[in-house]
Write a protein that holds these residues in place. Sequence first.
Motif, PDB file in Angstrom:
ATOM      1  N   GLY A 122       0.784  -1.208   0.077  1.00 16.84           N
ATOM      2  CA  GLY A 122       0.016   0.066   0.029  1.00 16.84           C
ATOM      3  C   GLY A 122       0.784   1.280  -0.129  1.00 16.84           C
ATOM      4  N   GLY A 123       2.280   1.264  -0.352  1.00 20.79           N
ATOM      5  CA  GLY A 123       3.129   2.475  -0.142  1.00 20.79           C
ATOM      6  C   GLY A 123       2.820   3.376  -1.361  1.00 20.79           C
ATOM      7  N   ASN A 174      -0.027   6.824  -1.944  1.00 20.77           N
ATOM      8  CA  ASN A 174      -0.005   6.288  -0.840  1.00 20.77           C
ATOM      9  C   ASN A 174      -1.236   5.962  -0.121  1.00 20.77           C
ATOM     10  N   LEU A 175      -1.384   4.526   0.450  1.00 20.52           N
ATOM     11  CA  LEU A 175      -2.607   4.213   1.060  1.00 20.52           C
ATOM     12  C   LEU A 175      -2.638   4.005   2.541  1.00 20.52           C
ATOM     13  N   THR A 176      -1.271   3.995   2.965  1.00 22.51           N
ATOM     14  CA  THR A 176      -1.214   4.132   4.483  1.00 22.51           C
ATOM     15  C   THR A 176      -0.943   5.175   5.350  1.00 22.51           C
ATOM     16  N   LEU A 201      -4.802  -0.866   6.146  1.00 18.82           N
ATOM     17  CA  LEU A 201      -3.465  -0.625   5.859  1.00 18.82           C
ATOM     18  C   LEU A 201      -3.210   0.925   6.630  1.00 18.82           C
ATOM     19  N   GLN A 202      -3.974   1.618   7.112  1.00 16.24           N
ATOM     20  CA  GLN A 202      -3.739   2.816   7.773  1.00 16.24           C
ATOM     21  C   GLN A 202      -2.745   2.698   9.132  1.00 16.24           C
ATOM     22  N   GLY A 203      -1.645   3.472   8.954  1.00 17.59           N
ATOM     23  CA  GLY A 203      -0.879   3.348  10.059  1.00 17.59           C
ATOM     24  C   GLY A 203       0.174   2.246   9.927  1.00 17.59           C
ATOM     25  N   LYS A 243      -1.877  13.399  13.375  1.00 21.98           N
ATOM     26  CA  LYS A 243      -1.608  12.160  12.630  1.00 21.98           C
ATOM     27  C   LYS A 243      -1.269  11.012  13.466  1.00 21.98           C
ATOM     28  N   GLU A 244      -0.458  11.273  14.592  1.00 19.54           N
ATOM     29  CA  GLU A 244      -0.467  10.225  15.638  1.00 19.54           C
ATOM     30  C   GLU A 244      -1.660   9.701  16.471  1.00 19.54           C
TER      31      GLU A 244
END
Length: 313
Positions: free
Chosen positions: A211-212, A218-220, A269-271, A312-313
């Motif tokens: 997913g990069g 980028n999907l992450t 794939l998030q994160g 984002k974190e």
Amino acid sequence: MKKYFQSLLYITFLAVSSFAIVTAISSYENPFSLYENPLVWIAISAVILVVLLKELVNIVALKKAEELTLEKQGINPEEIDHWAWAKALIKKWTKAKAIADEGEIELDHNYDGIKELDNSLPPWWLYMFYMTIIFGVVYLMRFHVFGGDNQTVEYEKAVAIAQRELSEFQATSKEAVIDMENLTALTDEASLKRGRAVFNLNCAACHAKDGGGLIGPNLTDQYWILGGGIKNVFRTISKGGRDGKGMVAWEKTLKPIDVQKVASYVLSLQGTTPAKPKAAEGDLYEEAAAAAPVKETDTAAPATPEEQETIKE
């Protein structure tokens, strides 16, 4: 001897071809699909063509034998009117008078040599007129006396039946019917496993297996070009990306349930940390912020890099 051999060959061909066609129809799942099983249609067409050619040969042979019989009787075949039956039928159904017999129906009216004839109405026209009268009476009784359903009532009934059948289908079908209003991300292992398989087959070429992102984004990360969340991702996969430079629409290739599973896998794939992540594209997307109403303010200071990192974190 030759005649019997031809008949035997003809019967054998029909028997073998019929057996082959029946076997193919019972073996294939969609035997009459021209694209999946063209040989079935070729075989059927060949049988029909052979039968037509055989009948044509028989007709020609019978006609030739008839002509020979007439010649033996001293009758010239060319003098026989083969369309006499058709002419008699036309005369019966039109009650038309021959030009030589028009004097029988000629009226006394004469306008500069133009004569008027008292022709009868053609029976075919008269019978059709009677049929319209009968139809009119039935229509009047059906809809204006006994209160039959009009087009509006028929439409409402058809819609009600369709809705009932849809509800029954949704309750019994193995394939889920996607409702965009209540669409949710799937989290069970089987759905995500299926979503990963479809993703690797159709999406990894542009987004990479992790997913990069390659050609595609980028999907992450939390940045999305057309919006994040299950509904936006589902819609993007189904309808495609931006015109001329975005992803193609997959709604005609993938089933809706598979699109939901792929969208759910993409969100999973998030994160994660891909090997070679592509730079973020689009806008920062948060589910809660997207669902909350937008409040108008007089001033809106952009978030600092530290604040964006914290979000984002």
